[in-house]
Structure formats: structure tokens, C-alpha cells
Design a protein around this motif. Structure first.
Motif, short mmCIF file in Angstrom:
data_model
loop_
_atom_site.label_atom_id
_atom_site.label_comp_id
_atom_site.label_asym_id
_atom_site.label_seq_id
_atom_site.Cartn_x
_atom_site.Cartn_y
_atom_site.Cartn_z
N SER A 83 -5.75 -8.32 -25.18
CA SER A 83 -5.66 -8.79 -26.56
C SER A 83 -6.14 -7.73 -27.53
CB SER A 83 -6.51 -10.06 -26.74
OG SER A 83 -6.56 -10.45 -28.10
N THR A 84 -5.30 -7.42 -28.49
CA THR A 84 -5.66 -6.61 -29.64
C THR A 84 -5.40 -7.48 -30.86
OG1 THR A 84 -5.01 -4.57 -28.51
CG2 THR A 84 -5.25 -4.47 -30.91
N PRO A 85 -6.43 -8.03 -31.46
CA PRO A 85 -6.25 -9.03 -32.52
C PRO A 85 -5.78 -8.42 -33.85
CG PRO A 85 -8.58 -8.63 -32.18
CD PRO A 85 -7.86 -7.86 -31.11
N GLU A 86 -4.54 -7.98 -33.86
CA GLU A 86 -3.92 -7.42 -35.06
C GLU A 86 -2.51 -7.97 -35.17
OE1 GLU A 86 -3.88 -3.25 -34.44
OE2 GLU A 86 -6.08 -3.01 -34.56
N PRO A 87 -2.03 -8.23 -36.39
CA PRO A 87 -0.65 -8.71 -36.54
C PRO A 87 0.35 -7.75 -35.88
CG PRO A 87 -1.85 -8.95 -38.60
CD PRO A 87 -2.74 -8.16 -37.68
N GLY A 88 1.23 -8.29 -35.08
CA GLY A 88 2.24 -7.50 -34.39
C GLY A 88 1.83 -7.04 -33.01
N ALA A 89 0.53 -7.10 -32.70
CA ALA A 89 0.05 -6.62 -31.39
C ALA A 89 0.33 -7.65 -30.30
CB ALA A 89 -1.45 -6.33 -31.45
N GLU A 90 0.53 -7.15 -29.09
CA GLU A 90 0.79 -8.04 -27.96
C GLU A 90 -0.52 -8.59 -27.40
OE1 GLU A 90 2.92 -5.83 -25.04
OE2 GLU A 90 4.77 -5.73 -26.21
N TYR A 91 -0.41 -9.73 -26.75
CA TYR A 91 -1.53 -10.29 -26.01
C TYR A 91 -1.01 -10.88 -24.72
CZ TYR A 91 -0.02 -15.01 -27.12
OH TYR A 91 0.71 -16.17 -27.19
N SER A 92 -1.90 -11.07 -23.77
CA SER A 92 -1.53 -11.66 -22.47
C SER A 92 -2.72 -12.44 -21.96
CB SER A 92 -1.15 -10.55 -21.49
OG SER A 92 -0.98 -11.07 -20.18
N LEU A 93 -2.49 -13.70 -21.57
CA LEU A 93 -3.56 -14.55 -21.06
C LEU A 93 -3.23 -15.03 -19.65
CD1 LEU A 93 -4.14 -16.91 -24.15
CD2 LEU A 93 -5.23 -14.71 -23.67
N PHE A 94 -4.27 -15.50 -18.94
CA PHE A 94 -4.10 -16.11 -17.63
C PHE A 94 -3.35 -15.19 -16.66
CE2 PHE A 94 -3.98 -19.53 -20.86
CZ PHE A 94 -5.20 -20.13 -20.57
N GLY A 95 -3.73 -13.91 -16.67
CA GLY A 95 -3.12 -12.98 -15.74
C GLY A 95 -1.64 -12.76 -15.99
N GLY A 96 -1.20 -12.91 -17.24
CA GLY A 96 0.21 -12.74 -17.57
C GLY A 96 0.99 -14.04 -17.57
N GLY A 97 0.29 -15.16 -17.33
CA GLY A 97 0.97 -16.45 -17.34
C GLY A 97 1.47 -16.85 -18.72
#
Length: 333
Positions: A238-252
Motif C-alpha cells: 500500500s502506498t496511500p496516494e491517489p492513483g497508487a496501487e494497493y494489494s491486500l490479503f496476499g493479493g486476494g
């Protein structure tokens, strides 16, 4: 028609195994016995209390454990001259974070019920030195025991993975002590692999809960990748910036942040599952409303494919809301 194992095992599922776990502690810990270099015997006499929640979940064909228990036991030993010594031991936290992730050390609260003397006190020191390593060895067997006993109830195929979750860059996840019943398996949404995609009929799913935390704390837990793993118990980016990608639960779950403010997070949201239409993104809006002694978190997911509403609602409640419960924030639904 039942889904094939390759599809069904992608579903998020969970099973509460708390009662079985209590029985496991009460049966297994009294098998522990150690001896000092003076051949003094020390053993766990009985387990008098086990309080907490234990669950097994499945995500992306991986079985993942979550547990957080307080364990109270009575111990006894015999000194070299035959004097019997007894006491009580409380371990406030036997949890996935401690046992598997190693995020902190076990805490031991000791008491002596035998009358004090110089010899008894010296033996008490030996007990406090020798018994913890034996207990921790037994606790390390607990996650595998959960999977061995209950994994077949969550895994469609007998050959599917039964590996417990690895540590911080992997880890366990949870569903609720109020956890939902096993998830229903929604029929796959048909989406063409080539050419223009068909429009997807969608709806909106929402849920909310109140937590004993500030809005600022919840915002950090939702966006800081170092803190996200404390409640998801799985890898996160997680990079908390508009437009940045995030991934939770091991990519789930994956997506991009759309906008962030101290009281609202808006992000695209897609589930890595064969039942989720390829290339389709929903929009998750998380609203944080600060009260005098709590913060209400509302999750509103717009764009949920028709037929998946109940499943996704259970996922939001089980994996998001209970995730916060599991780290001790407390909540009022």
C-alpha cells in the motif's frame, strides 16, 4: 451444480473451531513434563481456563489460521529432596501473531501456591526457566493441528493445500467469532476472454461497525502497509496516494486508490477469484466518523457483480470488520 475444486477453493471460507481448540489445550498441555539437571520433575498438572477465539480460514486455496487465547494452567514439581511444589501460570496471549509471526514474545504470569522457603523459591526459579521452552514447543504444534483436524472441512479437494500461513509476509486471517456461516458459492459470472467485455449487472453492498479507536488510527490501519498486516494477517502492499496501487490479503484483493482524506478512503476494488469478472473493478468507499469514544467505519462497495452480494458482504464483515476486532479494538455492530 457444484463448482470444480479449482474454482471453489478460491472462495473465502472460515470455520470457528474454538471449542475444539479449548479441548486441545486441555488435553495436550498436561502431557508436558521436563526435568532439571538435578533430575527434578516439573509438569503441567491441568489447564483450568482457555478464553478466546480460534478459527481456520481458506483464501486462494491456502488454509490460514487465526487464534488469540488466554491460557491458565496449574503446574507442579518435585524437588531433589522430594518436596512437592505447586503453582499457577497464566499466559495472556497465545496467538497467531506470537506463535507463527513472532511479532512479540510470550508473556508469563507466575504464582506460587506452595509456602515459600529458600529451597522452594530456588526450585520456582528453575520452573520459570525450564517450563516456557516446553510450552512454546507445544504451542508451535497448534496451527498444524488445526489444519490437520479441520482443513478438510474447508477444502473441496482432498489434494488441495493444507499449508498454514507463513509469517509476516504471509499470515493468517480470520473471520468472526460472530463469524458468518460457511460462504455460499455463487455461480461464476461469464465474461468473454477476447473482444469487448459484456456489461456486468451490479449492485451495492455495505456494512459498518464502531471501534474503540480514533479515526486517525483506523486510517493508518487501513492504508499503512506495515499496519495493514496486523489485522489482515497476510501480505499487503500500500502506498496511500491517489492513483497508487494497493494489494491486500496476499493479493486476494487489488486495486488503486482514487482519493484519500482523514475521514474517507475511495479505491477501486477487485477480487482475485474465478467468480469475479475479468477486468471488472468495483469501488470501495470507507467512511470514518469520529464519535466521543469510538469511530464508526462504514464500508460501501459499489459495483458488486449480481449474484455475489451475499458472499461479498460476508467477506467484508468477516475479513475487514472482524480483522479489526481480532486486534483488540472492540466493536459494537
Amino acid at each position: 451444480m457444484a463448482l470444480p475444486p479449482s474454482t471453489a477453493n478460491w472462495h473465502w471460507k472460515n470455520k470457528n473451531v474454538t471449542q475444539w481448540a479449548k479441548d486441545w489445550f486441555k488435553h495436550e498441555l498436561p502431557t508436558i513434563s521436563v526435568r532439571s539437571d538435578k533430575d527434578e520433575a516439573i509438569s503441567v498438572e491441568s489447564v483450568t481456563e482457555v478464553d478466546g477465539d480460534v478459527e481456520l480460514g481458506q483464501r486462494k486455496s491456502k488454509l490460514i489460521t487465526i487464534f488469540d487465547c488466554k491460557v491458565v494452567m496449574r503446574w507442579s514439581g518435585t524437588t531433589s529432596d522430594g518436596t512437592e511444589v505447586k503453582g499457577k501460570l497464566t499466559i495472556p496471549e497465545v496467538s497467531h501473531e506470537v506463535t507463527v509471526d513472532g511479532l512479540s514474545d510470550y508473556s508469563y504470569e507466575w504464582s506460587l501456591t506452595t509456602a515459600h522457603s529458600s529451597e522452594v523459591d530456588a526450585f520456582f526459579d528453575v520452573v520459570r526457566k525450564l517450563l516456557p521452552p516446553a510450552l512454546e514447543t507445544k504451542f508451535a504444534e497448534f496451527p498444524a493441528a488445526i489444519v490437520e483436524k479441520h482443513g478438510k472441512d474447508l477444502t473441496v479437494s482432498a489434494d488441495s493445500s493444507r499449508a498454514t500461513t507463513p509469517a509476516p509476509a504471509t499470515a493468517a486471517s480470520a473471520a468472526a467469532s460472530t463469524s458468518a456461516a460457511p460462504l455460499t458459492q455463487a455461480a461464476p459470472v461469464s465474461v468473454p476472454k477476447n473482444g469487448p467485455q459484456k456489461s456486468v449487472n451490479t449492485s451495492t453492498v455495505s456494512t459498518e461497525a464502531s471501534f474503540m479507536a480514533t479515526a486517525a488510527d483506523l486510517f493508518q490501519l487501513l492504508t499503512d502497509e506495515k499496519r495493514i498486516v496486523t489485522w489482515t494477517r497476510a501480505p499487503a502492499k500500500s502506498t496511500p496516494e491517489p492513483g497508487a496501487e494497493y494489494s491486500l490479503f496476499g493479493g486476494g484483493v487489488k486495486g488503486n486508490y482514487i482519493s484519500l482524506s482523514p475521514t474517507e478512503i475511495k479505491q477501486t476494488w477487485a477480487l482475485a477469484s474465478p467468480t469475479w469478472p475479468e477486468g471488472h473493478n468495483a469501488t470501495l468507499t470507507t467512511t470514518l466518523t469520529q464519535g466521543s469514544d469510538h469511530t464508526t467505519m462504514k464500508l460501501m462497495l459499489e459495483g458488486v457483480p449480481a449474484g455475489l452480494e451475499d458472499e461479498i458482504r460476508r467477506n467484508l464483515e468477516g475479513y475487514y470488520i472482524h480483522g479489526f476486532k481480532s486486534i483488540g479494538l472492540g466493536s459494537e455492530l
